[in-house]
Enzyme design. Structure first.
Site, short mmCIF file in Angstrom:
data_model
loop_
_atom_site.label_atom_id
_atom_site.label_comp_id
_atom_site.label_asym_id
_atom_site.label_seq_id
_atom_site.Cartn_x
_atom_site.Cartn_y
_atom_site.Cartn_z
N TRP A 113 0.92 -1.30 -0.09
CA TRP A 113 0.13 -0.09 -0.13
C TRP A 113 0.83 1.34 0.21
CZ3 TRP A 113 -1.36 2.90 4.89
CH2 TRP A 113 -0.60 2.74 5.86
N ASP A 114 2.18 1.11 0.08
CA ASP A 114 3.08 2.22 0.12
C ASP A 114 2.79 3.13 -1.38
OD1 ASP A 114 3.93 0.30 1.90
OD2 ASP A 114 6.13 0.66 1.57
N GLU A 168 0.99 -2.35 12.85
CA GLU A 168 1.31 -3.76 12.74
C GLU A 168 1.65 -4.29 14.21
OE1 GLU A 168 3.92 -4.56 9.51
OE2 GLU A 168 2.61 -4.12 8.02
N LYS A 203 3.63 0.76 16.05
CA LYS A 203 4.59 0.60 15.05
C LYS A 203 4.56 1.82 14.33
CE LYS A 203 6.72 -2.23 11.65
NZ LYS A 203 6.32 -3.39 10.78
N GLN A 204 3.59 2.08 13.76
CA GLN A 204 3.61 3.50 12.87
C GLN A 204 2.12 4.31 12.99
OE1 GLN A 204 3.95 0.43 9.72
NE2 GLN A 204 2.34 1.68 8.44
#
Length: 775
Positions: A346-347, A475, A587-588
């Protein structure tokens, strides 16, 4: 630029000095072949498959893995003097310089070697991967004797890749490449030209790798032959003092399921055309394409030279990863390394397409069409996991799901919404309704169908539409109920699909009927999508006064950040996933990302509360995080925090802060860095073409271009003046800090004011201290 030879950084410089055009990529290895970490050549989409073996399989698990496979590398030209090898590991280096000329898209190197007997030789090489002939790589290699005449041997090679092992405990690397994965099929040797073909047996993809050479009179071709896993073309030259011996080397790569003969013919044609045109002409064509890219994409940062150079490398990364990728996606590492196995994530849609949509819309369109062509596989994948419609793979090369860990892979259903969002952004910004009506509506319909099947209207929650057992962008929290990012992006996907069907019915009824007949589109589906979007459940906690990442996120204890030493990050390399999943640790950016992509879904106060709550819990273990946190911090008036996050985002590759630059650069972070500049400090919002610019403290001036509906709008931010001008195209209508304005070619519009950063006070989270004058 490197001014001294340092073998300790070979791993990193092979990625930093890599060249690519989006189809062919060559690592930044030395021409003489040593020293080296993982020299190699990669082709976008060329891969081998392998069976995924589960000790405990279950229905719907991905069954076939895909790994990008290096192809024969032709960058080596070994130098021998009196039949002894000369390179940076065998010979004293007296002078050294290597320059990545980003303005021209060329890698240049100059080395002066001194032999034990005192003789010195200057080696100069240039290398480019053509943006105009996407199958072509050009190398010019020159050796000059500086003291006495000498007999030189130049051995030009085309070598199949050796085995590439990976660290078993680092999932960012993925699967290694075994030796001899490419099976030889045919070879052609004619004069100084060699073309070899190989096939990856499981994927059935064949590749033709060819090399040809131009050389001056006085250089003797000794022989050309193949020798097991390599092909060699050997030259000998008696080099007088001060006169360079020059070899021009051409490399051509073609691949596909075609026959070896067809691919070899095409490679031969590429080599012939390049040799006929000549090195200077081919490089000039390439440089013009690079110049064109900079004219429509460059970001000016007046301030420290290091900051401007870092931004140029960021943009150069995006150019190299995407510009000639047509027919393919963009691997997470581009073509600078084999990290993440060369998979598409998806980046591309969330981090790269915003940049391309606003600077190279034709490339953005090509990438969206790549997803459109994946629809048949996405439909099959949806059926495998029990849904209607289409479910795009979390990670893939060939269109099939390649993620063996479903909890952090297939469960990230938000991939469908990310693609739908990027399609909507592209159509809105570019005005390309042709893509929407011919292909986009079908994609939107099938993704909307997936959401209505995946979620349900809950009687226990007043008929709200709920989505259970999914994983959001974070994640470190997997298989949860009602991930906020997923739910809001799904709602956006559903309403966008309904609007697109309505537009198609109104503006092109014949196309609407054809689509309805072809995919069985029912009249009642549109209403169901709108109801699901309107009734979407959005988790919120009244006691804390903040939106929840998922239903049970606040039930978890916070991670012990104070007791976690710096060498224990990233956490995924040091703790079992279940330990991480049991804590509030991120994580993000997840909820924070939702506020960046869908700011209109939240009030300014809500966005501030979200940032204040979730930012301290975010580790930044993902390279996708700092750039988003920079945008969110700027949005809530924390400009100095935003600047620090921007610096962190740039440093991921420039300082290798993630520790895995050796596996390739971070393309998504590069795209996110552009977003941090334009969305964060430019205050740009694409839905209504509005701006709320502010100048970072490290900059004296910030300027960037945007292509909007065929016009190029330049935004120029200075400490006391912001100016909008149209470089080409028609008039652009926009807003500046809420004030509407219209700007036409040759008639720029300026807003005086105080645009220096001042962190907002707690009671005014979105204050910018700007008092613009009317245009």
């Amino acid at each position: 630029m490197e001014r001294t030879f340092n073998p300790d950084f070979i791993e990193q410089t092979e990625a930093l000095f890599a060249l690519s055009n989006g189809f062919v990529g060559v690592r930044g290895s030395f021409d003489e072949g040593a020293p080296a970490y993982r020299p190699g050549t990669l082709l976008n989409g060329f891969h081998e498959t392998w069976p995924i073996v589960y000790p405990e399989p279950a229905h719907g698990f991905a069954t076939t893995g895909q790994t990008i496979t290096p192809v024969p590398d032709g960058t080596m030209i070994r130098l021998l003097v009196d039949n002894d090898p000369v390179d940076c590991t065998t010979t004293e280096v007296r002078q050294y310089e290597r320059v990545l000329d980003m303005r021209r898209g060329v890698l240049e190197r100059t080395v002066v070697y001194q032999l034990p007997d005192g003789r010195r030789f200057r080696v100069t090489s240039t290398r480019f991967v053509s943006l105009t002939q996407r199958h072509l790589v050009g190398i010019r290699y020159q050796v000059t004797a500086l003291d006495t005449p000498a007999r030189l041997v130049l051995s030009s090679e085309l070598a199949t890749p050796p085995e590439q092992a990976v660290e078993a405990d680092d999932p960012r690397q993925g699967r290694g490449t075994p030796a001899n994965v490419l099976k030889p099929e045919a070879e052609r040797v004619a004069g100084a030209e060699v073309i070899c073909t190989y096939r990856a047996p499981r994927s059935n993809l064949a590749v033709a790798a060819g090399m040809a050479h131009d050389f001056a009179e006085g250089t003797r071709l000794v022989n050309a032959h193949t020798d097991g896993d390599r092909a060699l073309v050997v030259f000998e030259v008696e080099a007088p003092v001060g006169e360079p011996a020059t070899i021009t080397k051409w490399l051509a790569y073609h691949y596909g399921p075609d026959s070896s003969e067809q691919l070899a013919d095409r490679a031969g044609l590429t080599l012939e055309q390049a040799s006929t045109s000549g090195y200077d002409a081919c490089m000039a064509d390439h440089e013009r394409a690079v110049t064109d890219f900079w004219e429509r994409s460059d970001v000016l940062w007046e301030g420290t030279p290091g900051a401007q150079q870092a931004l140029h490398f960021t943009l150069f990364t995006l150019m190299q990863a995407s510009l000639r990728c047509e027919g393919h996606g963009v691997p997470a590492k581009g073509l600078t390394g084999t990290g993440y196995e060369g998979h598409y994530f998806w980046d591309t849609e969330t981090y790269l397409l915003p940049f391309l949509t606003h600077t190279s819309p034709q490339v953005a369109r090509s990438l969206l069409m790549h997803r459109v062509r994946m629809l048949p596989d996405a439909r099959r994948r949806a059926r495998e996991v029990g849904c209607s419609g289409a479910l795009f793979p979390w990670r893939t090369i060939n269109g099939q799901e390649a993620s063996a860990y479903y909890a952090a892979g297939t469960a990230q259903y938000h991939i469908d919404a990310d693609i739908a969002y990027s399609l909507d952004q592209y159509v809105t910004v570019s005005g390309d309704t042709d893509l929407l009506f011919r292909h986009g509506v079908e994609l939107l319909v099938e993704t909307a169908r997936m959401w209505t099947d995946l979620g349900h209207f809950s009687d226990r929650h007043d008929g709200r539409f709920m989505v259970h057992k999914v994983t959001g962008p974070d994640e470190y929290s997997t298989v949860v109920d009602n991930n906020l990012y997923t739910n809001l992006m799904a709602a956006e996907n559903l309403s966008t699909a309904a609007d697109a069907v309505q537009s198609l019915r109104r503006e092109s009824p014949d196309d609407h009927r054809e689509l309805a007949d072809r995919i069985g589109l029912r009249d009642d589906e549109e209403a169901t999508w709108r109801r699901a979007a309107e009734r979407m459940y959005v988790p919120y906690d009244d006691s804390v006064g903040v939106h929840l990442q998922d239903d049970h996120f606040l039930d978890l204890p916070p991670w012990d950040f104070a007791g976690t030493s710096p060498d224990r990050y990233p956490l995924l390399l040091h703790y079992h996933p279940l330990v991480i999943y049991r804590h509030q640790v991120i994580k993000q950016a997840d909820v924070v990302l939702a506020t960046v992509l869908l700011p209109e879904r939240f009030t300014a106060e809500e966005r501030r509360r979200i940032f204040d709550y979730y930012d301290p819990l975010t580790t930044g273990d993902s390279s996708l995080s700092e750039c988003i946190q920079a945008i969110a911090a700027a949005d809530v008036g924390k400009y100095r925090t935003a600047e620090e996050y921007l610096v962190d985002a740039v440093a991921i590759d420039m300082a290798d802060t993630a520790g895995n630059l050796r596996d390739g650069v971070h393309v998504a972070s590069a795209g996110g860095t552009w977003m941090a500049i334009v969305y964060g400090f430019g205050g740009y919002r694409w839905r209504d073409t509005s701006f709320a610019p502010i100048l970072p403290t490290r900059a004296n001036r910030l300027r960037f271009p945007l292509q909007i509906k065929g016009s190029q709008l330049d935004v120029d931010i200075q400490a006391h003046l912001v100016t909008y001008s149209v470089r080409q195209g028609e008039r652009v209508h926009a807003r500046h800090h809420g004030a509407s304005f219209s700007v036409a070619p040759g008639a720029p519009v300026s807003f005086p004011g105080d645009y220096r950063t001042h962190d907002a006070s707690p009671d005014r989270p979105d204050a910018a201290r700007v008092d613009p004058a009317p245009p």
